[in-house]
Design a protein around this motif. Structure first.
Motif, PDB file in Angstrom:
ATOM      1  N   UNK A  70     -58.265 -39.959  -1.290  1.00  0.00           N
ATOM      2  CA  UNK A  70     -57.114 -40.315  -0.448  1.00  0.00           C
ATOM      3  C   UNK A  70     -55.883 -39.492  -0.828  1.00  0.00           C
ATOM      4  N   UNK A  71     -55.664 -39.339  -2.139  1.00  0.00           N
ATOM      5  CA  UNK A  71     -54.494 -38.569  -2.604  1.00  0.00           C
ATOM      6  C   UNK A  71     -54.615 -37.100  -2.219  1.00  0.00           C
ATOM      7  N   UNK A  72     -55.827 -36.574  -2.293  1.00  0.00           N
ATOM      8  CA  UNK A  72     -56.071 -35.165  -1.940  1.00  0.00           C
ATOM      9  C   UNK A  72     -55.863 -34.950  -0.438  1.00  0.00           C
ATOM     10  N   UNK A  73     -56.413 -35.863   0.358  1.00  0.00           N
ATOM     11  CA  UNK A  73     -56.312 -35.755   1.816  1.00  0.00           C
ATOM     12  C   UNK A  73     -54.860 -35.852   2.270  1.00  0.00           C
ATOM     13  N   UNK A  74     -54.063 -36.664   1.551  1.00  0.00           N
ATOM     14  CA  UNK A  74     -52.648 -36.848   1.918  1.00  0.00           C
ATOM     15  C   UNK A  74     -51.756 -35.748   1.343  1.00  0.00           C
ATOM     16  N   UNK A  79     -60.216 -35.312 -14.894  1.00  0.00           N
ATOM     17  CA  UNK A  79     -58.980 -34.702 -14.357  1.00  0.00           C
ATOM     18  C   UNK A  79     -58.458 -35.429 -13.117  1.00  0.00           C
ATOM     19  N   UNK A  80     -58.697 -36.744 -13.023  1.00  0.00           N
ATOM     20  CA  UNK A  80     -58.186 -37.486 -11.871  1.00  0.00           C
ATOM     21  C   UNK A  80     -56.740 -37.918 -12.098  1.00  0.00           C
ATOM     22  N   UNK A  81     -56.041 -38.225 -10.992  1.00  0.00           N
ATOM     23  CA  UNK A  81     -54.639 -38.649 -11.068  1.00  0.00           C
ATOM     24  C   UNK A  81     -54.520 -40.016 -11.744  1.00  0.00           C
ATOM     25  N   UNK A  82     -55.453 -40.935 -11.405  1.00  0.00           N
ATOM     26  CA  UNK A  82     -55.308 -42.328 -11.852  1.00  0.00           C
ATOM     27  C   UNK A  82     -55.910 -42.618 -13.227  1.00  0.00           C
ATOM     28  N   UNK A 142     -62.047 -46.426 -15.759  1.00  0.00           N
ATOM     29  CA  UNK A 142     -60.665 -46.942 -15.788  1.00  0.00           C
ATOM     30  C   UNK A 142     -60.570 -48.106 -16.761  1.00  0.00           C
ATOM     31  N   UNK A 143     -59.498 -48.126 -17.557  1.00  0.00           N
ATOM     32  CA  UNK A 143     -59.299 -49.260 -18.470  1.00  0.00           C
ATOM     33  C   UNK A 143     -57.955 -49.961 -18.243  1.00  0.00           C
ATOM     34  N   UNK A 144     -57.124 -49.398 -17.357  1.00  0.00           N
ATOM     35  CA  UNK A 144     -55.871 -50.086 -17.017  1.00  0.00           C
ATOM     36  C   UNK A 144     -55.513 -49.746 -15.570  1.00  0.00           C
ATOM     37  N   UNK A 145     -54.612 -50.539 -14.987  1.00  0.00           N
ATOM     38  CA  UNK A 145     -54.198 -50.302 -13.602  1.00  0.00           C
ATOM     39  C   UNK A 145     -53.290 -49.070 -13.558  1.00  0.00           C
ATOM     40  N   UNK A 146     -53.487 -48.219 -12.546  1.00  0.00           N
ATOM     41  CA  UNK A 146     -52.627 -47.036 -12.368  1.00  0.00           C
ATOM     42  C   UNK A 146     -52.049 -47.061 -10.959  1.00  0.00           C
ATOM     43  N   UNK A 147     -50.853 -46.502 -10.815  1.00  0.00           N
ATOM     44  CA  UNK A 147     -50.169 -46.495  -9.516  1.00  0.00           C
ATOM     45  C   UNK A 147     -50.030 -45.063  -9.022  1.00  0.00           C
ATOM     46  N   UNK A 148     -50.364 -44.842  -7.737  1.00  0.00           N
ATOM     47  CA  UNK A 148     -50.171 -43.511  -7.137  1.00  0.00           C
ATOM     48  C   UNK A 148     -49.875 -43.692  -5.651  1.00  0.00           C
ATOM     49  N   UNK A 149     -48.670 -43.308  -5.188  1.00  0.00           N
ATOM     50  CA  UNK A 149     -48.333 -43.455  -3.768  1.00  0.00           C
ATOM     51  C   UNK A 149     -48.735 -42.217  -2.963  1.00  0.00           C
ATOM     52  N   UNK A 150     -48.966 -42.412  -1.651  1.00  0.00           N
ATOM     53  CA  UNK A 150     -49.239 -41.280  -0.753  1.00  0.00           C
ATOM     54  C   UNK A 150     -48.630 -41.600   0.604  1.00  0.00           C
TER      55      UNK A 150
END
Length: 689
Positions: A29-33, A46-49, A61-69
């Protein structure tokens, strides 16, 4: 990134079972946006989250991550939540900040325990629910079998929106049932194609949509019941209304790694997912405990909930906030409702994974972060002094696995304590405390992996190497028989000597420790020495005669003795009392007491027999059981604490993660002879070292 009003913001928690592809979907989703210029992979780290070194090492994943698009004039705040049960706290944080739960399901593995847990957490938090069936390009993926499982598990509200047309085992064509259009992804980009022939299946899927839409409105229900067809507008509006009210759970599908179905999914999100404005604010409480309704209004008084904290020794403390009302900007003065202190906001940032992007303000309905709020913790409410209100915090699962921390180097106990305090600020499902009785540092968490991550972070972030071991059990000792003994201390040196002589009766009683009394007649022991005798005994009961554990339920009555007018002193009588204790306790039939805890385990009906068998194996007594709803039962039992160390692991394996339990200290009981013997031998071996 532009500033958006609440009506154009979608807060989306990406949740589901571990390994379903949540982070890969967020990455696509982040890449497409256009947020990232290349698509990272979890396997490549090498992911954003998934940016934490532990997440990169573990490929999870071991914790919640935030990424807006940004997509179609909407801002979508992605909250990527962990799927592993040991890190359930991260999912609870994401759910607290979101308005919609995007539940990712593996097209190969289907509905799993993590799917059920994410669905239940979304229901509990009143979130809209959208399902994405991922990984359809895997040859072993079976979309239609997974879809039937979803309907069977979650009911008729599950509504197909995008489905695959599978040819020769390949899912290259995706059909949008709301638009009634088909798109071919075999060339990478979606190309509109003629509707393929799906036979009766297409009609069955459209019927599933109509059934779901009919449930959203009385008029539509009557129309459907009368056999009249819905217009395309009625279908789209009906599904949208149903998603926002929680009566419809739309199902999309695709493959995040190969970017199949992604555009349709993101367009569908913008159509169907409720905006932060649609969720119509929250209910808080004022300083008198009265309910206060907060609307999502940028012009209102500011109120925000801190839903996550990062406490890093290098970047400092970072408080992630969801603003419910008003706006928070640089130089805002906010009251922390837990502490009552005023916090000044130095700057406001938007988080894109680990990257901080400065923003002028965080508006109502939006998510951002505030650095360097030293006294603010997760779950705190920050609000304007003009309207003091407390919002609901984050509900975390209780930690159930306890281990003792042993520093690799002596003298590093303070460094361990400081590091662990910082880590538990970041992750409230970690609890750290020092047991004053066993002199051990105890770390509690949700499972073995959880504690393992904490130990790794302690080393990488704070430079302290530790190991974990099973914690000691705080046994007690008492006596079962009454004895009368003499304690006589006589020492002659040059000048004054030392003389103290006491007769003490030791007997069992119901006290927490020592009950001291005296019935001395004729002044054989002067009153002035009574406190010294009591003090000597109180020091002695810290170590019992069997294994050196504290003594409880002991009555000691001083009833006779003698003294010397010159040589007697408080010290001499204290020593005499200790000699009486050492002589009398072994004769008084001493026994070892073990702590018993009360267990409440809630498990599926099918696991009841296994759990009750395990409780019996651990020397427990089942007290009863009662239905807990949804095909589950709660078993209550009393079990020795010494037997419960790895019960967390048992419950998780036995119930595949569906079970939960609470366990707390209840009372002490006499340990069986074989158990007592083993404890006594271990204590002797330890003292001999």
């Amino acid at each position: 990134m532009n500033q958006y009003l609440a009506k154009n913001i979608i807060n989306l928690a990406v949740a589901g079972h571990g390994g379903a592809g949540k982070t890969s979907l967020a990455e696509a989703m982040l890449y497409l946006a256009g947020v990232s210029d290349r698509r990272g992979k979890v396997g490549d780290g090498n992911t954003v989250c998934d940016y934490d070194p532990e997440e990169i090492r573990r490929k999870a994943s071991i914790s919640a991550a935030v990424a807006p698009l940004e997509w179609k004039n909407k801002k979508i705040n992605l909250l990527d939540a962990p799927g592993l049960f040991d890190f359930e706290g991260g999912m609870m944080e994401a759910m607290r900040a979101a308005d919609t739960a995007l539940i990712v399901v593996s097209g190969r593995d289907g509905v799993a325990v993590g799917t059920e847990k994410a669905f239940a957490a979304a229901e509990k938090n009143g979130l809209a629910k959208i399902i994405f069936v991922n990984g359809l390009c895997d040859e072993s993926a079976r979309f239609y079998r997974v879809f039937e499982d979803l309907k069977a598990q979650f009911g008729p509200s599950v509504c197909p929106v995008v489905v695959p047309f599978i040819q020769d085992g390949q899912a290259n064509i995706y059909i949008n049932l709301l638009e009634y259009k088909a798109y071919d992804y075999s060339g990478g980009k979606p190309v509109a194609v003629a509707m393929p022939d799906m036979g009766d299946r297409l009609e069955g899927l459209r019927t599933a949509i109509y059934e779901a839409v009919a449930e959203t409105d009385d008029e539509l229900f009557e129309k459907y019941f009368a056999g009249e067809p819905f217009t395309p507008e009625e279908v789209i509006v009906g599904v949208s209304k149903g998603v926002k009210s929680g009566t419809i759970t739309p199902v999309f599908c695709g493959d995040a790694l190969l970017m199949r179905g992604m555009e349709q999914f993101m367009d569908g999100l913008c159509w169907l997912a409720p905006s932060a404005g649609d969720k119509a604010g929250e209910l808080g409480t004022d300083v008198d405990g009265n309910p206060v309704e907060l609307s999502v209004n940028e012009d209102g008084a500011a109120a925000a909930i801190v839903f996550k904290t990062v406490a890093d020794p290098f970047i400092g403390k970072l408080s992630y906030v969801k603003v419910v009302s008003g706006k928070i900007s640089t130089d805002s003065q906010l009251v922390n409702m837990r502490t009552g202190n005023t916090e000044r906001v130095g700057k406001t940032v938007m988080m894109v994974g680990k990257k901080q992007v400065d923003v002028k303000y965080i508006g109502a309905g939006d998510i951002g972060a505030i650095p360097k709020l030293s006294a603010t913790n997760t779950g705190d409410t920050l609000c304007s002094p003009a309207r003091k209100v407390t919002l609901e915090g984050v509900e975390y699962p209780n930690p159930t696995l306890r281990m003792a921390i042993v520093p690799a180097k002596k003298g590093e106990e303070d460094k361990v304590a400081q590091g662990m305090m910082r880590l538990s600020e970041e992750d409230p499902t970690l609890q750290f405390a020092t047991n004053n009785e066993t002199h051990e540092m105890i770390l509690s968490g949700l499972g073995e992996q959880h504690l393992d991550v904490a130990v790794s972070k302690l080393k990488t972030k704070f430079g302290v190497d530790v190991s974990l071991k099973k914690p000691k059990v705080p046994y007690r000792e008492t006596i079962r028989k009454t004895v009368q003994v003499q304690g006589r201390h006589k020492k002659q040196t040059g000048g004054h000597g030392q003389f103290g002589d006491v007769w003490i009766e030791f007997s069992p009683c119901d006290s927490e420790g020592l009950e001291f009394g005296e019935r001395v007649v004729g002044g054989s022991v002067p009153k002035g020495f009574f406190p010294a005798v009591e003090k000597g005994l109180r020091e002695c009961i810290q170590k019992g005669p069997l294994a050196g554990y504290p003594v409880v339920g002991l009555s000691a009555v001083l009833y006779d003795g003698s003294y010397h007018p010159v040589d007697s002193s408080e010290m001499a009588f204290k020593t005499a009392a200790a000699l009486a204790y050492k002589a009398g306790m072994p004769q008084a039939n001493p026994v070892l007491l073990e702590p018993i805890g009360h267990l409440k385990a809630t498990v599926p009906d099918s696991n009841m027999g296994d759990v009750m068998g395990e409780v019996n194996k651990r020397r427990g007594r089942v007290l009863g059981m009662e239905p807990a709803g949804e095909g589950r039962q709660t078993v209550e039992a009393d079990v020795p604490m010494a037997e419960m160390h790895d019960f967390t692991t048992f419950i998780r394996q036995c119930t595949q993660g569906r079970g939960s339990f609470t366990f707390g200290f209840e009372r002490y009981e006499e340990a069986p002879q074989n158990v007592a013997q083993k404890v006594i031998e271990e204590a002797k071996a330890e003292n001999a070292e």
